[in-house]
Design an enzyme around this catalytic site. Sequence first.
Site, PDB file in Angstrom:
ATOM      1  N   ARG B 224       0.859  -1.176   0.000  1.00 17.95           N
ATOM      2  CA  ARG B 224       0.000   0.000   0.000  1.00 17.95           C
ATOM      3  C   ARG B 224       0.900   1.233   0.000  1.00 17.95           C
ATOM      4  O   ARG B 224       1.985   1.212   0.604  1.00 17.95           O
ATOM      5  CB  ARG B 224      -0.899   0.031   1.244  1.00 17.95           C
ATOM      6  N   GLU B 253      -4.149   7.706  -5.003  1.00 20.90           N
ATOM      7  CA  GLU B 253      -4.337   7.036  -6.291  1.00 20.90           C
ATOM      8  C   GLU B 253      -5.624   7.513  -6.934  1.00 20.90           C
ATOM      9  O   GLU B 253      -6.621   7.668  -6.220  1.00 20.90           O
ATOM     10  CB  GLU B 253      -4.380   5.514  -6.100  1.00 20.90           C
ATOM     11  N   HIS B 272      -1.153   0.631  -9.912  1.00 19.30           N
ATOM     12  CA  HIS B 272      -1.811  -0.329  -9.013  1.00 19.30           C
ATOM     13  C   HIS B 272      -2.417  -1.500  -9.802  1.00 19.30           C
ATOM     14  O   HIS B 272      -3.637  -1.701  -9.798  1.00 19.30           O
ATOM     15  CB  HIS B 272      -2.900   0.361  -8.178  1.00 19.30           C
TER      16      HIS B 272
END
Lengths: 315, 315
Positions: B224, B253, B272
């Site tokens: 993360r 993000e 991601h």
Amino acid sequence: MTTPTLLVLDADPLPRLGALAGRVRVEHTDEAHLAERLPAADVLLVWDFASHAVRGAWPGGGPRPRWVHTASAGVDHLLCPELAASDTVVTNARGIFDRPIAEYVAALVLAFAKDLPRTLELQRERSWRHRESRTVAGTRAVVVGSGPIGRAIAGTLTALGVRTALTGRTPRPGVHGPEELDRLLARADWVIAAAPLTESTHGMFDARRFGVMQPSAHFVNVGRGGLVVEDALAEALRRRWIAGAALDVFEEEPLSPDSPLWDLPGLVVSPHMSGDTVGWRDELGAQFVQLYELWEAGEPLPNVVDKQRGYVPGH
Amino acid sequence: MTTPTLLVLDADPLPRLGALAGRVRVEHTDEAHLAERLPAADVLLVWDFASHAVRGAWPGGGPRPRWVHTASAGVDHLLCPELAASDTVVTNARGIFDRPIAEYVAALVLAFAKDLPRTLELQRERSWRHRESRTVAGTRAVVVGSGPIGRAIAGTLTALGVRTALTGRTPRPGVHGPEELDRLLARADWVIAAAPLTESTHGMFDARRFGVMQPSAHFVNVGRGGLVVEDALAEALRRRWIAGAALDVFEEEPLSPDSPLWDLPGLVVSPHMSGDTVGWRDELGAQFVQLYELWEAGEPLPNVVDKQRGYVPGH
């Protein structure tokens, strides 16, 4: 007994040779002086493995080296009919490049599966674009070439869960013969060329073979440029017969700045570096010293090339 | 018995849910309507795993879902004190992402070792520049995070011959505790962050930790964004405290187009995507259906999150 003469065709410094000091007379030559110096040499070390000069300079008859060693896995750059017909022993650098090349192939396969080249492109554009990628475990690879390099590639891909078939000139347990190649190509996700360049492998990846492959397949060549008909590969990529390719070796090296291959869609171009990891020259030098000591003692040499077939016959 | 209500916080289509037709009343919601709909739901499926809306919308008391499932491995986006204190069961998508992320990490490690980003740059310049690369076999990795994802990463790197140490919050056979981390970081070639984001891991990769690493080390974050102090990483790369890094996750993000991270030297930025391989949504949908059927039958659920620790406790 006179001190043997070791002629070195070199371009770069050669580490480890000092270990033979006093036991051998070392002479260095460039391509231009190779022909005139060959007759007086007992041993030729082809340190400049990118040179094709031996083919032109090899004496047809008369005095010549009794042993030629090349600091490369491939021997296509030095084998000529006269050398093949002679009783001169040819050895290669078998073993040095296996694992580095296997890792390099794994790097390319994973980079394609994870769409890494596109990720780097999007990064340059500061563009956040999520994509789905592929899992390599469970996919299928064909490795063409069943020598130590091909086997190391197969081992590494298998460790990543890729179902890998190995093909070679001579079918044997674990190695498929040439007649099974097309069937394997037709269902492969990854086709890896790692064969020696010989009469029977020259141009083997041609339009027909790219046509057999799946549209989702990727092709990787870490063998020799001559294995591939470059125009046919370019056409296969332009027509999307296959999804992508990576070439580390080319018909002409270095690749000309004018070559259309540099910006072909889906093609990764690298400068013949797959086997060359930090310390490789040192390892090549140490390997030659080891072989020299066997030769000096009259012991049989390992890594002896079958000059008719054009490679060291395997297990 | 009344038909249970399944509330789905979604952004994308949700495959496989049709398998539950007639057995559950499915309601869909977006972030804006989540708070008003939560009290009437028996089950909440957080399909939009990028949303942090649950934290703000969770009812302090009164009616609320008895079970919350998130289609992600991390649960940091939904755990809030009220949810943690409640008797609501939280489950995650444990298992789906392990192998894809492990392969993604292997792709990055090999790409760094083989200098692939530079090769692609040189290709754009039509420049043939041979370089030596690194062999990964025999190098050292530290994987921070000992859950299924961290263990899969360690397994894949080990299969490539990398000497891999795993660290976690609780030392156990095969897993080093937090007090050993700095010692391991100091000699690692590859540092992989794959830990859940919790109070004790937040910001753990800070200036001091990048300072401990070798100048030749590469850092990869697939956990993360909050694990890393991004400014500290940027500084470490600019000062060449470490050789390179890859971030697949970020504090914010999507990463803003203005972020200095996009063109930081030695940094690979990806959106991601490390765990998201073709078919992943399908697998996530099927996994939820499987869990739902257990819940419906009153059977114990797998993948239950320890809401105090912030992850599913492992073996």
